[in-house]
Design a protein around this motif. Sequence first.
Motif, short mmCIF file in Angstrom:
data_model
loop_
_atom_site.label_atom_id
_atom_site.label_comp_id
_atom_site.label_asym_id
_atom_site.label_seq_id
_atom_site.Cartn_x
_atom_site.Cartn_y
_atom_site.Cartn_z
N GLY A 224 -4.49 4.09 -2.96
CA GLY A 224 -3.59 4.50 -1.87
C GLY A 224 -4.28 5.03 -0.63
N ARG A 225 -5.63 5.06 -0.64
CA ARG A 225 -6.31 5.62 0.54
C ARG A 225 -6.06 4.78 1.79
NH1 ARG A 225 -9.37 6.85 -3.85
NH2 ARG A 225 -10.08 9.00 -4.00
N TRP B 198 -3.31 3.36 2.64
CA TRP B 198 -2.02 3.75 3.22
C TRP B 198 -2.16 5.05 3.98
CZ3 TRP B 198 1.59 0.35 3.76
CH2 TRP B 198 1.66 -0.71 2.87
N ILE B 199 -2.92 5.98 3.39
CA ILE B 199 -3.14 7.25 4.09
C ILE B 199 -3.79 6.99 5.43
CG2 ILE B 199 -4.35 9.44 4.00
CD1 ILE B 199 -2.03 9.13 2.05
N LEU C 154 -3.62 4.42 7.22
CA LEU C 154 -2.61 3.88 8.14
C LEU C 154 -1.78 5.02 8.74
CD1 LEU C 154 -1.20 1.37 9.29
CD2 LEU C 154 0.39 1.51 7.38
N ALA C 155 -1.34 5.92 7.86
CA ALA C 155 -0.57 7.05 8.37
C ALA C 155 -1.38 7.83 9.40
CB ALA C 155 -0.20 7.98 7.21
#
Lengths: 326, 298, 529, 345
Positions: free
Chosen positions: B227-228, B230-231, B233-234
Amino acid sequence: ACTPAAKTQEQPKRVVYLINGALGDNAFYDSGKAGIDNIAKQYGVETRTIECNFDAGKYEPSLRAAVDYADVIFVISYGFEDQLKEFADQYPNKIFVNIDTVVENSKKTITSVDFIEEESAYLAGVVAGLTTLDTSIPNVNPDKVVGVVGGDVDPVVSAFVFAYENGAKSVDPEIQVLKKSLGGAWDDSARGKQAALQLYDQKADVVFQVAAAAGIGVLQAARERQLYAIGVDTNQNDLEPGYVIASDIKNVGKSIEDVYKTIHEGTYKPGQVLKYGIAQGGVDIALEAKVQVLPQSIVDKVLAIRQQIVDGTLKIEMYNNQDVWQ
Amino acid sequence: MRILVGLINGMISGATPILLAALGGAYTFYAGVFNIAMEGMLLTGAFFAVLGSYYTGSWLIGVLLAVLGALFLALIFILFAVVLKTDEFVTGIALNLFAVGATTYMLRKIFSVKGVFSNAGIQPIPSVRIPLLEQIPVLGEILSGQNLMVWVAVLATFLTYFLIFHTHFGLRLRAAGYNPARLDSSGVPSSRMRALSLLASGVLCGLGGAFLSLGYVNLFAENMSAGRGWISLAAIILVNGNPMGIALISLLFGFSDGLGLLLQGYRVSAQFTAMVPYIATLIALYFYAARKKKLKST
Amino acid sequence: MGEACASPIFLNFFSRAKVMDSNLIEMRHIVKVYPPNVLALDDVTVDFRRGEIHSIVGENGAGKSTLMKVLYGITHPNSGEIVYNGKAVHFREPGEAIAAGIGMVHQEIVLIPEYTVWENIVLGVEPVNWLGKIDRRRARQRVQQKIDEFQFNLDPDARVEDISVAARQKVEILTLLYRNVEVLILDEPTAVLTPQEIPQLFAELNRLRDSGHTILFISHRLEEVLELSDRITVMRRGKKVETVPATETSRQELARMMVGREVIFTSRRTPQHPGEPVLQVEHLTLREDHGRTRLDDLNFEVRAGEIVGVAGVEGNGQFELVNTLMGIQKPTSGRILIHGQDITHSDILERRRFISFVPQDRGKMGASLPAPVWENAIMTHHRLNPQLSGWKGLLLNTRYARQFTRQLIDAFSVVLPSPQAPFRTLSGGNQQKVIVGRELMLQSDFVLLDQPTRGLDVGSMEYIHDQVLRIRSEGRAVLMISADLEEIFLLADRILVLYRGKIVGNLPVERTNPQEVGALMLGGQHESP
Amino acid sequence: MKQKVFNALIGIGVALLLGAVLLILQGYNPLETYQALFEFSLFGYYPFATTLRNAVPLVLPGLSAAIAFASGVVNLGQPGQLVMGALFATVGGLYLDLPPALMIPVLALLAMLGGMLWAGIAALLRRFFDMSEFIVTLMLNMIADYFTAWAITEPFKDPTAFSPMTPQITQNGWLPKWGEFNSMILFMLAAVLVSWFVFNRWKAGYEWRITGQNALFARLGGCDINRNFMAVMLMTGALAGLAGGLVVMGGTHRFIRGLGANYAWDGVMIAIVANNGILATFLYGLFFSAIQTGALGMELITSVPNEISQVLQAVLVLVIVASREYLNTLVEQISARRRAREART
Ligand SMILES: Nc1ncnc2c1ncn2[C@@H]1O[C@H](COP(=O)(O)OP(=O)(O)OP(=O)(O)O)[C@@H](O)[C@H]1O
Ligand SMILES: Nc1ncnc2c1ncn2[C@@H]1O[C@H](COP(=O)(O)OP(=O)(O)OP(=O)(O)O)[C@@H](O)[C@H]1O
Ligand SMILES: [Mg+2]
Ligand SMILES: [Mg+2]
């Protein structure tokens, strides 16, 4: 009825190994797989492995596929005990062997193999306790602190932690056991490593990993800090030579082979609960390693206690839903 | 004290892969490409890093392969999103799916293991010890002994800042995002800039992946990007792609991640401590949104 | 990289001497079809001579822009060939055209507002050092140099979003000159300029022509075309009608060639006495937090049966006036009354009960291009007209919706494939008819028209104008914002002139003239009689 | 419409072909593999029933995403909304006791409530602090994941279980089955119909669509943008939540670890592949469900590893979308060329 008659009753042809998770934990599931492969070699039956990858949507279809395909099903059924019972009742003449937990269906056809993790985890605790006290071992500090990293806070991990703490405290009640859980991040080894590093920063000399893939990160943390870790499920002592002082082994493969042997010889009885402790060779502690860190004195002490457990002179307290995380 | 130092070191190593990935995403962000494939690129990078390092025994080649691997994903992205003009979101999601499947498959095919491949033969990326600084108590422990890739990330931050805001490449890159028609009519095909931005993000995500599998830990585990991507991206959207802001958010994230683990010592359930980074991100978003509101009104 | 190559212009001076009026560009049998089946160019053959100003006129959609886009390499013809400087060329992208010396300023200005003037200009050919770092000093100084050379007055460091439309156009032209193009294509550059700014532009263009440039000039405004050009090419519906020397034709003739029939250029407005005030605006002020005043104490009213025209250079408050009237932006102070009722703080739907609104940008504010025509036709009505809602006001009465759309189509003679067709597939004029129809069918007493005929050809324009005059005669109040002075003088009873958010003139149309209004638009003092 | 179907079929065809190439490259027999794939997903009573049932947690989040995106709302929170819905339904099923006729609808409503709640948080944060729902929903996914994990390991855990899970919900809350056909399918069909109806026949749906295409136009037209945004968030949240509830009521009968592992993301993917069309989402949902269900068969019969079917899915997604869009432009260009030829002659 272990007679030629029994022999002539047709042998199973197909075996399925159905697991809730996925192979590749270097441990639990894989050791089972090894057992299955041996069966295939030894008895020439067709075997298949179905992995559900912890995806609840797959459990029932997988069971269905398994019963359609095979006549013997070894299943690790965390999470789908219910469906397992249903199917076992529907197909009374298929052989269901449930590994690692006790599942009882109304027709009492499921045989369960129950490992007594507490025994080996207790020994792991003893190893940790003795090590943190022995400042002659390189880099071991005087503080009486050991640690454990769990992949989640589920009952199985809790059982390990529970017995581990008891083992450590049995050495010296003053020993403090610090715990970290990865909250389900079984595959995030970076997180596992960071958790271990924090434990070492908090003065722990030994960290016990109960975290599958993430646990490998724990072992690597030990090397980085020049401190010590205890592996789990398979013998991981040589993964980081000189830093993994022991491994808490769970020999799923052996249990599977044992059970299949009885099936082959026709001595198999459905609906049993087979306890696999140290005595039965289901679990154990591995102390030998390429690079031996533990002084012989510690090894001897541990083996002595192990012997007591085998003889039954030492009863290990079983985990029973206590909150072990605080 | 040790704990604090540990926390800071944890923050740094937790931030590095996110930072690298997010810097990569910053290029695509400015070029107006909606790139959510960082997750997949990280994972691919991590895998090829281990592959290269294990077989050649050289971490450098490992890193090189990591970059190539991530670049390969970037190329597919370019083929579909830039050339065939496929929806960028679909392309991203599909590539992430593809990366998980493909790495797992290769793991089984090449190393004939599943889940984790960890082996003494995997050469890690060395860490940099700074002779004199080491002596200084706290600062020394932090500055010295960090993994080489950490410094690469620091460098990348400033380099990215320089490239995007001070070079003709950056001017064109941002133009492609602001108004591709303008860029086209001034003689630079905007699609070229979009492709370049994707290549850039490929390179950086590759490095990030290499840090995951050869830097922080020394192994490859299925889905170890966890999930890194996605982080990151955030983080990018949070600060509108500004490299410095990205660095800040990544550090914040790395810190809260470590903090979460630490909090477990104090009677907080593991699941809640694991939420800390995401809640921290939300809080950051709150302040960012509030600030933007003020700017807009003035 | 980035160094612009040595100017071809000097070479051209010599070549020009011998081949004075030889053809610089020849476009032969160009056919262009936009997918799926818009025949934009139908076998067009035309030539442009070195060093001339060549105008191209035609209705909307006649194919002017497309022809130029084909020449510039933005779109590619389905067939036909282009000969430039004696050899056949085929530009795959604008970059190649520019490199060859052909540059184009688009109809809709494409600049990057966030960038400064010089950044916009050097984009693509930036002077850089060995690091690839942009050499700001050199870039600025080069831009400044061009600015001086062609006597544009521009501040290279101004951010484009802060400068006037006319200035932006200069930036566009300068961008091409910076690349030393010898052919300049200008697509409707005057559409956004004031009467005062146009001569400036023409002066610049003439200077460019004299310095050896060839200029291709697209416009709707016939008189200015006649004034500026050497030769004029007329197009209609994708075909070239004819190319004539400017000295040998007239406005009437051009118009006839364009539209294919006689066109009347005089107002059909009949005198009429306005009634009660419908819209009253009192001390309307819109100030942004850091002090910049967008609307500065506006006071005016629009009476029943009156058309009030708002003149002004774009960006002097028209946008904000519309926004505050429609409730998109809240005014800092002041009141807006309709029929004496204060609507300053009511929400948009509330206002829509009283206001019909035709926005200036069809695609952005006036319609949803992908949606079918009927869905665009019932917008707002679906809230106000009970017949459109079915069961408990939850459902949409689609049957009635179609019937309603039919009425609109008939009443406003819209030409379209079917009410189900996506709105985008309608021609610009028909799109505008649908929007105007929708708004006028709201039957509200106050009608706000923002550039109602922008980008429409003479035919559609006439139609819309007739509609505006009709609702005037019905005794509705009309506020019409337009950049086109001709249109304002054609329709308005009274003219408000906006300058820097202030009303600098409120003039009855019969007591003023375009020159005076133009002067006011540029901030000149208004000499009241 | 016909054109669309045609393109979709072409796309799927091309994708399967590429997949076959992939399989051959990896040394598997594509025919056998595909045969196994469809034998385990379509041909036969049980396989088909399973495919339908597995489609539920794909289609509902898919609908959720489709409606959100088509209305210009970037709700990527389906995963979180799904597990929250599941949790709500489970807790209801643990503590409520009603006759089945009441229990089932009540639990379904609870599930929707859970999803709505989780989506509502994002909606409010957007509405009052204009925090981009895009990031917020993404973060809320992670948070929901850990929150439910906590809920099933601490307050609602089944003390007799070996892994984190709640006890079984009351039998009254179980969805009835007819042989293999699980009544959750009916809920799915109902959801599809309702969604379609609301989106295409309601005034609200009309406003959502237009807002999704051109928000400024809708706003000037008098639509209440903010209320619509809230409504869409809640409705899409409810759809995702319902999916979670159905998985519990019709499948596991309790909340177990890894429930809804990756349904919701697949749902989002499906919505985009379906171009945010509601019926298209339904059909593609069935298609992907068939692929996923059949993957099991591939693993068993041709022992094609599960990763491969993952890769296969990725290829499917990319190629279907790419070829579909490419086909559209191709068709237009061809007709353009014809027109041009006419013009020349
Ligand atoms: N984006 C588009 N997609 C498809 N067809 C289009 C598009 N734009 C224009 N057309 C088609 O091209 C035709 C001409 O469009 P255009 O706007 O130039 O009409 P026009 O000549 O200006 O007529 P009008 O005087 O009514 O504006 C229209 O009938 C329309 O069907
Ligand atoms: N991108 C496009 N796709 C489809 N049709 C188009 C496109 N661009 C232009 N058209 C159509 O091609 C025809 C010619 O358009 P073009 O822009 O050349 O007209 P024009 O003479 O420039 O009109 P205007 O005076 O409004 O600029 C019109 O029917 C227009 O609708
Ligand atoms: Mg034009
Ligand atoms: Mg038109």
